[in-house]
Design an enzyme around this catalytic site. Structure first.
Site, PDB file in Angstrom:
ATOM      1  N   HIS A   1       0.939  -1.184  -0.011  1.00  0.00           N
ATOM      2  CA  HIS A   1       0.090   0.076   0.025  1.00  0.00           C
ATOM      3  C   HIS A   1       0.808   1.255  -0.091  1.00  0.00           C
ATOM      4  O   HIS A   1       0.557   2.095  -0.914  1.00  0.00           O
ATOM      5  CB  HIS A   1      -0.862  -0.029   1.196  1.00  0.00           C
ATOM      6  N   GLU A   2       1.799   1.281   0.942  1.00  0.00           N
ATOM      7  CA  GLU A   2       2.552   2.652   1.127  1.00  0.00           C
ATOM      8  C   GLU A   2       3.488   2.587   0.033  1.00  0.00           C
ATOM      9  O   GLU A   2       3.789   3.853  -0.489  1.00  0.00           O
ATOM     10  CB  GLU A   2       3.610   2.466   2.382  1.00  0.00           C
TER      11      GLU A   2
ATOM     12  N   HIS B   1       1.688   4.917  -2.562  1.00  0.00           N
ATOM     13  CA  HIS B   1       1.844   6.213  -2.622  1.00  0.00           C
ATOM     14  C   HIS B   1       3.497   6.745  -2.869  1.00  0.00           C
ATOM     15  O   HIS B   1       3.518   7.780  -3.590  1.00  0.00           O
ATOM     16  CB  HIS B   1       1.862   6.284  -1.135  1.00  0.00           C
TER      17      HIS B   1
ATOM     18  N   HIS C   1       3.466   6.860  -6.536  1.00  0.00           N
ATOM     19  CA  HIS C   1       2.822   8.129  -6.992  1.00  0.00           C
ATOM     20  C   HIS C   1       3.705   9.514  -6.936  1.00  0.00           C
ATOM     21  O   HIS C   1       3.892  10.071  -7.562  1.00  0.00           O
ATOM     22  CB  HIS C   1       1.481   8.251  -6.381  1.00  0.00           C
TER      23      HIS C   1
HETATM   24 ZN    ZN Z   1      -2.985   5.256   2.035  1.00  0.00          ZN
END
Ligand code: ZN
Length: 628
Positions: free
Chosen positions: A411-412, A415, A418
């Site tokens: 998940h991280e 980010h 991104h």
């Molecule tokens: Zn998040």
């Protein structure tokens, strides 16, 4: 209003994704270097960090000299903005170092003093540059246009300037704005009242569980016991918890009504047609995106109802009740992963995203962008932060070797990718992405990880567990959050129509929605009468049209994942428009460019296709088990 308030809110949002606290017995010095982040990429040592502070403040003085001068000519405006953003960029790096350092060990008072210095500098920056936005806002659009023609160096600030200028029709004359602003301390009261009541003064119910244990139902105790395996225990917990809320519905309702009225007053005074329009305008999201979400999720209710039916069968109950919803349908399968194993799984799972994506993730692993281990005093939970524009993003996590550790890291890393792609493809001013798109990359990674785990699971039990928890995620993130969003919209409409907003009225609206979503009248899931008070316990209704983004992010990311799996590289390339786009365009435009129209039915259809295929897979395994 300013785009550059965005970063701070993004960071806070990511922090709210928290894991449980682990027993943090490890000492930092005992963790191998390669499992700790390398903050010297930001500054070689504290002394150079300190030196940088003087540099930032010096630049700030330079920026301040431009006060009252921005509209003089194109060159002046460009120079002022260059200086301003150069200083902000430096400040972000500065605060990134202090923030990460102090999160390594929250007990360290020296680190704390660094973050305090950061926030002092931050306050000084906002105070001394407060002239910037109003001056740009005041400028005549035709004059700005001529500036763009005159000075090509201004081009990179097009979005920044346009974003300020588009608020012209919603900004009042200075004196009137001043009066509105003076009321903000009053209109903030409902949020304070709710928080004091809900977090501190609320008289929690007590229940005696089947093992004889008496439990005081604080909100964390409720979260723990609502999934109790013993059915009469969870029924007791739900009933006691919400009936207690029922006793205060008129107080909480009147307070929430006050908040709705103040939102509407502000919206109306600033020439918006509705509170929704006003709230979504911050990121230039059309109200239709919100309305379409509600409409499409309504059309998707058959998938939720199929899930409820499956849940009923798997739990082996005659009638499914709302209090059964948090009980996992598949017993948790304990999995353990070494860190290196987890990293390998993530790389394998994210293969559909292409070589470059994987190379950067490998770089994050090799070059110590991540701080993995839970150590004494370290911040709990996990976050990714991409504030250091010309360095690289950082991740803090608390690895304990279970599956959640792997999925949190994936998940991280979403980010981080991104931030990395936005930072490397955009100028600084256009690099910080807004919340509306922030959770797409992270949840897309999670979705690929889930796929991979299902495919590579050695046992049917393991498969069922992965599939089952994925369905729970869809229920709580897509259906539940949209149901909240629909309730929020209904409350605001009541305020706009001048209808009385009482606790009783809110409970009626809420209960009706729950029964609709959960098919209560069709006998799918019984919502007992006390569920009508559930709205009282949701703090997000104080945040003004926030929760819908949980649902849209997951819907868009699921749809992108589906497209990538069926269309391959062309879909990946399109998807990267979001990751590389930063804030160079408005979020809706980036999503469209990436191949999805948020105003259409497509993202919802793709997401429901996936949900149904997960249920197909589960049913197949279950029918096989019966035959065995
Ligand atoms: Zn998040």
């Amino acid at each position: 209003m300013a785009k550059f308030k965005i970063l701070f809110s993004v960071v806070i949002f990511l922090l709210s994704f928290a894991l449980q606290n682990f027993a943090q017995s490890l000492e930092r010095k005992d963790v191998p270097e390669k499992e700790k982040w390398n903050l010297s990429d930001l500054y070689p040592d504290e002394a150079s960090w300190n030196n940088d502070k003087a540099g930032i403040l010096k630049k700030l003085d330079e920026v301040e000299k431009y006060k009252g001068r921005l509209s003089e000519n194109a060159e002046t405006l460009t120079t002022a903005l260059n200086l301003y953003f150069d200083m902000v960029k430096q400040f972000y790096r500065f605060s990134e170092y202090a923030g990460n350092l102090s999160n390594q060990d929250l007990r360290n008072s020296n680190y704390q003093s660094l973050t305090q210095q950061t926030s002092h500098v931050g306050t000084e920056i906002s105070e001394k540059t407060a002239f910037l936005n109003p001056e740009i806002l005041k400028m005549d659009p035709s004059r700005i246009k001529s500036f763009f023609d005159e000075d090509k160096g201004l081009a990179q600030y097009k979005m920044f300037i346009e974003d300020i200028q588009r608020l012209r029709s919603h900004t009042l004359p200075e004196a009137e704005e001043k009066i509105l602003a003076s009321f903000s301390s009053v209109t903030g009261a409902p949020e304070n009242v709710y928080s004091i009541f809900n977090d501190a003064e609320f008289p929690y119910a007590k229940v005696k569980l089947s093992d004889g244990k008496e439990v005081e139902l604080t909100s964390s105790a409720y979260t723990k016991y609502r999934s109790a395996a013993n059915r009469s225990d969870r029924e007791k917990v739900f009933k006691a918890f919400f009936e207690k809320y029922g006793m205060f519905q008129n107080t909480i309702g009147a307070n929430l009504g006050g908040k709705m009225k103040s939102d509407w007053t502000y919206a109306k005074d600033r020439n918006y047609g509705s509170s929704l329009e006003a709230a979504l305008n911050a990121n230039n999201i059309p109200a239709e995106v919100y309305e379409n979400l509600i409409k499409q999720v309504h059309n998707s209710l058959p998938a939720l109802h199929r899930f409820l039916d499956l849940k009923k069968k798997m739990l082996g109950v005659d009638t499914l009740h709302y209090y059964d919803l948090y009980t996992p349908i598949v017993k948790k399968v304990d999995m353990k992963f070494e860190l290196s194993e987890g990293q390998k799984i993530i790389l394998a799972a994210l293969k559909p995203l292409g070589e470059n994506y994987l190379e950067t993730i490998q770089k994050a692993f090799n070059n110590r962008w991540v701080d993995y281990m839970p150590t004494a005093g370290k911040k709990s939970g996990a976050y990714s932060t991409g504030g250091a524009y010309d360095v690289h993003p950082y991740i803090l996590t608390n690895w304990n070797g279970d599956y959640e550790s792997v999925s949190t890291l994936a998940h991280e890393l979403g980010h981080t990718m991104h931030s990395y792609l936005s930072n490397t493809n955009q100028t600084f001013v256009n690099s910080q992405y807004p919340i509306f798109v922030a959770e797409i990359a992270s949840t897309l990674n999670e979705s690929f990880l889930n796929d991979y785990m299902v495919k590579h699971s050695k046992s049917d039990k393991g498969k069922l567990y992965m599939l089952g928890s994925y369905l729970e995620l869809l229920r709580t993130t897509i259906f539940r959050q949209t149901q909240f969003a629909e309730f929020e919209l209904a409350m605001h409409k009541m305020a706009e129509l001048g209808e009385p907003i009482t606790g009783d009225a809110l409970s009626k609206v809420y209960y009706k929605l729950v029964k609709e979503y959960y098919g209560s009248d069709e006998g799918l899931c019984t919502a007992d009468p006390y569920i009508a008070y559930e709205w009282e316990y949701i703090p997000h209704f104080m945040y003004n049209f926030y929760v819908y983004q949980y649902a849209t992010s997951l819907i868009y990311s699921t749809a992108f994942a589906q497209k990538i799996l069926t269309e391959g590289q062309p879909a990946v390339d399109k998807y990267f428009n979001i990751l590389k786009g930063g804030s160079s365009e408005y979020p809706i435009d980036l999503i469209k460019k990436a191949g999805l129209d948020p105003l259409s039915a497509e993202p919802f259809k793709l997401t429901m296709d996936r949900m149904n295929s997960v249920m197909d897979q589960m049913e197949e395994i279950l029918s096989k088990e019966k035959m065995d």
